[in-house]
Design a protein around this motif. Sequence first.
Motif, short mmCIF file in Angstrom:
data_model
loop_
_atom_site.label_atom_id
_atom_site.label_comp_id
_atom_site.label_asym_id
_atom_site.label_seq_id
_atom_site.Cartn_x
_atom_site.Cartn_y
_atom_site.Cartn_z
N PHE A 166 66.88 109.67 90.77
CA PHE A 166 67.94 109.34 89.46
C PHE A 166 67.64 107.82 88.84
N GLY A 167 67.09 107.07 89.77
CA GLY A 167 66.72 105.58 89.20
C GLY A 167 65.67 105.64 88.39
N PHE A 168 64.59 106.67 88.59
CA PHE A 168 63.24 106.76 88.01
C PHE A 168 63.71 107.17 86.30
N TYR A 169 64.40 108.51 86.34
CA TYR A 169 64.82 108.94 85.13
C TYR A 169 65.83 108.08 84.37
N LEU A 170 66.80 107.19 84.84
CA LEU A 170 67.64 106.24 84.35
C LEU A 170 66.60 105.25 83.61
N ASP A 171 65.72 104.69 84.21
CA ASP A 171 64.68 103.91 83.71
C ASP A 171 64.19 104.32 82.38
N TYR A 172 63.55 105.48 82.66
CA TYR A 172 62.85 106.14 81.20
C TYR A 172 64.01 106.33 80.24
N ALA A 173 65.10 106.76 80.67
CA ALA A 173 66.21 107.00 79.58
C ALA A 173 66.64 105.82 79.03
N ALA A 177 76.10 106.92 82.54
CA ALA A 177 75.39 105.57 82.28
C ALA A 177 75.44 105.26 80.87
N GLY A 178 75.92 106.14 80.06
CA GLY A 178 75.98 105.96 78.67
C GLY A 178 74.86 106.65 77.93
N LYS A 200 56.85 105.16 91.45
CA LYS A 200 55.75 105.01 90.41
C LYS A 200 54.36 104.64 91.14
N ASN A 201 54.07 105.17 92.28
CA ASN A 201 52.73 105.03 92.90
C ASN A 201 52.06 106.21 92.36
#
Length: 256
Positions: free
Chosen positions: A22-29, A53-54, A239-240
Amino acid sequence: MLKYVDYAQYYDHFHRGAIADFGFYLDYARQYGSPVLELACGTGRLLVPLAEAGIEMTGVDLSENMLAVCRQKVERRQLAGRVNLVHASMVDYELSRKDFALAFIAFRSFMHLYSQQDQLACLRRTYEYLRPGGALIIDLFSPIYKLLAQEPDQPFSVREKSDLPNGHHLIRKDRFLKNDPVLQIQYAELRFEEYDSEGALVAERTIPLSMRYTFRYEMQLLLEKVGFEVVEFFRDYDKNSFDGVGEIIVVAQRPR
Ligand SMILES: C[S@@+](CC[C@H](N)C(=O)[O-])C[C@H]1O[C@@H](n2cnc3c(N)ncnc32)[C@H](O)[C@@H]1O
């Protein structure tokens, strides 16, 4: 095509602990901005919290049952103004807007496209729906030779035993059927058994769960063939760098 018809009612229960991506896709979004397109969005495991998250989300899925679960969550959380759900295959879906900043196919769902023709059709279409400079992220299981070399027709083995909110007990089993090295498809089956509090079997289902595997450089060529520029390959959501053992998570971009 796999339709997840009989899986929808158990899907969120089985994946209740799946939060690593989830955090990975949220960062990109957040980096690329709205609107965001999730292909094979399923029950909204990612789509719903992203909307919370908007992020303005469009979700496409082949299974009406999976979408029904997603729709319920969207309504309950009053996110309808930020979410558009479309019942279609990611191979030939049609949307009214073509300005997506980001598209993604999470949780190895791209592995449910069983031919190179379908893979390319999906990538071509998605390219068209992205704005110039928009990104596409796909995650896949890396083909693991040990698993591909298993003996065919394995017996079912128990993967999980858990209690459902209704007090019933659920057992999930799976088994490897065979590997087709020409089509690059691993055939497998999932089985669910639901028992009531007295221990009586009240529901059982066995569903096919086959996946087409794609190698890292094959994925790169597919993306480049339709015009994407490959930005990065990761092995995990931290992100390794890709190392051939973990996942294949590729970030590609439609050129500006
Ligand atoms: C493993 S689930 C992933 C769901 C969701 N993305 C998640 O991360 O929880 C795979 C999903 O792919 C969908 N699917 C399979 N083939 C599809 C296709 N050709 N087009 C669109 N969705 C498809 C299934 O219906 C299912 O919802």
